[in-house]
Scaffold this motif. Structure first.
Motif, short mmCIF file in Angstrom:
data_model
loop_
_atom_site.label_atom_id
_atom_site.label_comp_id
_atom_site.label_asym_id
_atom_site.label_seq_id
_atom_site.Cartn_x
_atom_site.Cartn_y
_atom_site.Cartn_z
N GLY A 43 2.45 0.74 -4.25
CA GLY A 43 2.29 -0.50 -5.02
C GLY A 43 3.44 -1.48 -4.93
N PHE A 44 4.40 -1.25 -4.03
CA PHE A 44 5.45 -2.24 -3.82
C PHE A 44 4.84 -3.50 -3.19
CE2 PHE A 44 8.12 1.43 -4.34
CZ PHE A 44 9.32 0.94 -4.83
N LEU A 45 5.55 -4.60 -3.27
CA LEU A 45 5.11 -5.86 -2.67
C LEU A 45 5.93 -6.14 -1.42
CD1 LEU A 45 5.01 -7.92 -5.98
CD2 LEU A 45 3.10 -6.76 -4.84
N ARG A 46 5.26 -6.48 -0.33
CA ARG A 46 5.93 -6.79 0.93
C ARG A 46 6.47 -8.21 0.83
NH1 ARG A 46 3.86 -4.24 5.74
NH2 ARG A 46 2.08 -3.89 4.39
N THR A 47 7.75 -8.33 0.52
CA THR A 47 8.36 -9.64 0.30
C THR A 47 8.91 -10.22 1.59
OG1 THR A 47 8.90 -8.97 -1.94
CG2 THR A 47 10.10 -10.85 -1.05
N ALA A 48 9.56 -9.39 2.41
CA ALA A 48 10.10 -9.86 3.68
C ALA A 48 10.19 -8.69 4.64
CB ALA A 48 11.49 -10.46 3.49
N VAL A 49 9.77 -8.92 5.87
CA VAL A 49 9.92 -7.93 6.94
C VAL A 49 10.34 -8.68 8.20
CG1 VAL A 49 8.81 -6.18 8.37
CG2 VAL A 49 8.16 -6.38 5.96
N TYR A 50 11.53 -8.33 8.70
CA TYR A 50 12.05 -8.94 9.92
C TYR A 50 12.10 -7.85 10.98
CZ TYR A 50 13.41 -12.53 6.63
OH TYR A 50 13.39 -13.50 5.65
#
Length: 145
Positions: A43-50
């Motif tokens: 249930g985490f939110l994908r805020t940033a993925v580089y």
């Protein structure tokens, strides 16, 4: 020596509980799969993925109730290298029972079923696909004196 508090320090000192400003950092053998598990299942939110190709350089996953984790692909020779699968993290949730039911239904590896703790918490613990341990409960820490 006495120093003046900034406005943010004054606000924090009058708050009964500290704001979630500690961000655990993880490295993963398969960072993409760990991100998917933490977002789609936990249930985490994908805020940033580089990413650089298949390698995740940096990811920020926010917990909807505050705080979050940062993670990336394992870099054995890096300055900030940590062995994948060795972390343990506690996450606050207002609904540990609902989270437990959802994780159990998803077939997540349960390390500890949900139960009331002697110190007043209700918590559960899981193992992610990398081997990290995650504990979830509604205990937010003791109020500051």
């Amino acid at each position: 020596m006495t120093t003046a508090n900034s406005a943010s320090e004054e606000t924090a000192s009058t708050d009964a509980r500290p704001a979630p400003t500690v961000w655990p950092t993880l490295q993963a053998r398969d960072a993409g799969a760990l991100i998917d598990f933490l977002v789609d299942t936990v249930g985490f939110l994908r805020t940033a993925v580089y990413a650089d190709g298949d390698r995740v350089v940096h990811a920020q996953l926010d917990w909807p109730e505050g705080g979050g984790v940062m993670l990336g692909s394992h870099q054995p020779d890096g300055d900030w290298s940590r062995e994948p699968g060795t972390a343990g993290t506690y996450v606050v949730t207002d609904d540990p029972d609902g989270l437990y039911a959802r994780l159990r239904a998803a077939g997540v590896d349960m390390v500890r079923d949900i139960e009331d703790q002697e110190y007043g918490n209700r918590e559960l613990a899981i193992r992610d696909p990398e081997g990290n341990l995650w504990s979830f409960g509604y205990y937010r820490g003791e109020p500051r004196a």
